[in-house]
Design an enzyme around this catalytic site. Structure first.
Site, PDB file in Angstrom:
ATOM      1  N   GLU A  50       8.046  36.468 -25.117  1.00 55.91           N
ATOM      2  CA  GLU A  50       8.666  35.194 -24.732  1.00 55.91           C
ATOM      3  C   GLU A  50       9.239  34.435 -25.919  1.00 55.91           C
ATOM      4  O   GLU A  50      10.036  33.524 -25.748  1.00 55.91           O
ATOM      5  CB  GLU A  50       7.683  34.321 -23.953  1.00 55.91           C
ATOM      6  CG  GLU A  50       6.577  33.717 -24.797  1.00 55.91           C
ATOM      7  CD  GLU A  50       5.639  32.826 -23.983  1.00 55.91           C
ATOM      8  OE1 GLU A  50       5.523  33.022 -22.771  1.00 55.91           O
ATOM      9  OE2 GLU A  50       5.015  31.941 -24.599  1.00 55.91           O
ATOM     10  N   SER A  51       8.848  34.810 -27.127  1.00 56.17           N
ATOM     11  CA  SER A  51       9.418  34.168 -28.309  1.00 56.17           C
ATOM     12  C   SER A  51      10.864  34.590 -28.529  1.00 56.17           C
ATOM     13  O   SER A  51      11.523  34.085 -29.438  1.00 56.17           O
ATOM     14  CB  SER A  51       8.567  34.520 -29.533  1.00 56.17           C
ATOM     15  OG  SER A  51       8.263  35.896 -29.559  1.00 56.17           O
TER      16      SER A  51
END
Lengths: 254, 307
Positions: A50-51
């Site tokens: 998700e980064s």
């Protein structure tokens, strides 16, 4: 060589990844499961974080999805909205989810412990990408501790939807695809009945007493006398796994 | 008109009562020199709309700067809860709204496209879209597509009064370049009514134009920019300096207790940013230097280099 509980959990999670899958991974045991799958039976798996990191090939183990160590060898580095957009599009075969509290229909609470939403006993970090993964991945694998206060009849707050109240409630809510495939705990693997979507014990880990599983589940559950044992990794796999976390960052139980 | 100012001049733009959002993800990219200056000035009553800037959220929560927190997840990766953030919710000191990462980032994205609402699948069926005493926890419409029967969530666009980002390099025109993953910075910068940037280093515009792929936020979106070296400390900047994990450990410990945290804040907000860096000391900053191949810090041991 005997696998520790954490190694057993990682191995079980890795077996859910097929070669060619695209998987959405968070910090901790799922990260190792994805690396193990890639190093063994699924060399063409793609990893999304998700980064905004796309399919990295790290040399050093990352402490989190925002750790620069996770950037190494990535095919692309983007942003959070981009990778979660791919998730919503339906590009993710398996998403991994941790849980402070999970219920017998696979709903997850990562928002509060005790009290109410407005007046929590303890406030947790909140959804992050978990609700997005639970809503839009084609399937999810949940990992959590097997304790009566963690594995409950109904979560206090649904941060990330599983099968909601069971049967077709998930589909009725507008979520057409996905849902949890299994819950991997430190004692057992639970799967969901195809119609009622109630969790049942699919296997218990080697050496675990069925009575312990029943006692540590926060809702009534049966353990059949002929229940399967969760497959354990062989020596080569254990060694491979330990080499991925030489400092025991995530594999602490040894 | 020049966009270049000092850190202090940029902070002047933030007024009590404004909504604000910060760049950052976990222990990286967060404009914390800016946050420390906000706290030093005791600017309060702010509405934080935040997705991944855990450091900004926790420091401002602990300083009592926030009236409201609209967010999706704040935690210190590897170090547990953001305790100040949890505390202000548990004690009822702030209003709050919970979203998922994608839902909130999509609210920024909609604002950045000039649209009134975002369309997402997230939140359907969950308690994020629940209500208390008949009032929706987050404003939403459960909507059935007119082009079929698929259900989606409509969420209002979000346009913070001020967006503050920190980048690797920039120029006098406000162009901001960032190396590595970019968190939510693109969506935030497009959504903000005013966008303020601090950067590690000013470079000639010719250098920006020679490397346009690194420009995550073009200058046309940025109204003010300042050069603030180590402006993200104790979070890190990929390829420049790593997160300061010793400092993070000290912070996590101090944040367990309001009095200890107040002492921490008093320490880090004494004087200006140069004073802050001077107190950290040259040795500490040199120890954050990165390996040029990997872009993060490695330590040399008897058996070789170790992350």
């Amino acid at each position: 060589m005997t696998a520790t509980t954490e190694e057993l959990m990682v191995f079980a999670a890795s077996q859910e990844i097929r070669d060619g899958n695209t998987v959405f991974v968070g910090t901790g045991l799922p990260m190792l499961a994805a690396y193990l799958a890639r190093a063994t039976h699924a060399p063409d798996v793609s990893l999304l974080f998700e980064s905004g990191i796309v399919d990295p090939n790290p040399t050093h183990l990352a402490l989190g999805v925002g750790d620069f160590r996770l950037m190494h060898g990535a095919t692309s580095v983007r942003g959070l909205h981009y990778v979660l957009g791919l998730l919503q599009k339906g590009s993710i075969d398996v998403g991994f989810l941790g849980a402070a509290e999970v219920d017998r229909h696979g709903n997850i609470n990562s928002t509060i412990i005790g009290g109410t939403y407005r007046h929590p006993g303890k406030r947790l970090p909140g959804s992050g990408g978990a609700n997005d993964i639970a809503s839009s991945a084609k399937s999810t694998v949940i990992m959590c501790l097997h304790r009566p206060e963690r594995l409950v009849d109904r979560v206090r707050y649904v941060t990330s939807p599983g099968f909601l109240g069971g049967n077709d409630e998930r589909e009725q809510s507008g979520l057409r695809i996905g849902g949890p495939r299994m819950i991997i705990t430190d004692l057992a693997v639970l799967r969901f009945h195809p119609v009622t979507r109630d969790a049942y014990i699919s296997s218990i880990h080697p050496g675990v007493d069925p009575a312990t599983v029943i006692a540590r589940t926060g809702f009534p559950i049966e353990v059949p006398s002929d229940v399967a044992r969760t497959p354990a990794p062989d020596d080569t796999t254990i060694q491979l796994l330990r080499g991925m976390d030489p400092g025991g960052v995530y594999l602490r139980g040894r | 008109m020049s966009k270049v100012g000092t850190l202090e001049e940029l902070v002047d733009l933030v007024k009590p009562g404004m909504s604000i959002s910060f760049g950052g993800f976990a222990h990286s990219l967060t404009p914390l020199a800016f946050v420390r200056e906000l706290i030093r000035r005791d600017i309060r009553d702010l509405e934080l709309i935040g997705i991944a800037e855990a450091w900004a959220a926790d420091m401002l929560a602990g300083a009592g700067s926030l009236r409201k927190i609209v967010f999706s997840n704040f935690m210190f990766e590897g170090f547990g809860l953001c305790r100040n953030f949890s505390r202000v919710i548990e004690t009822g000191a702030v209003e709050f709204e919970d979203y998922s990462h994608f839902a909130l980032a999509s609210r920024f994205s909609a604002a950045g496209l000039g649209l009134p609402f975002a369309t997402v699948r997230s939140l359907l069926g969950s308690d994020l879209a629940g209500s208390d005493d008949g009032v929706q926890r987050v404003r939403h419409v459960d909507f059935t597509s007119p082009f079929g029967d698929e259900r989606v969530m409509l969420l209002p666009a979000a346009s913070p009064d001020v967006v503050v980002i920190h980048g690797h390099r920039g120029d006098e025109h406000g162009n901001v370049q960032i190396l590595g993953a970019t968190a939510v910075i693109e969506e935030q910068a497009r959504a903000g009514k005013t966008v303020i940037a601090t950067v590690e280093q000013f470079v000639d515009s010719a250098e920006i134009r020679a490397t346009p792929n690194h420009t995550v936020v073009p200058g046309l979106l940025v109204s003010h920019i300042a050069e603030v070296p180590y402006g993200a400390h104790p979070t890190g900047m990929f390829r420049l300096y790593d997160a300061d994990y010793d400092h993070i450990r000290q912070y996590a410990e101090a944040s367990r207790d309001p009095a200890a945290f107040a002492a921490y804040l008093a320490d880090v907000t004494t004087g200006d940013h140069q004073d802050y860096l001077a107190r950290l000391g040259v040795r500490r900053l040199l120890n954050l230097r990165v390996d040029p191949h990997f872009g993060y810090h490695l330590e040399r041991t008897e058996s070789g280099w170790r992350a």
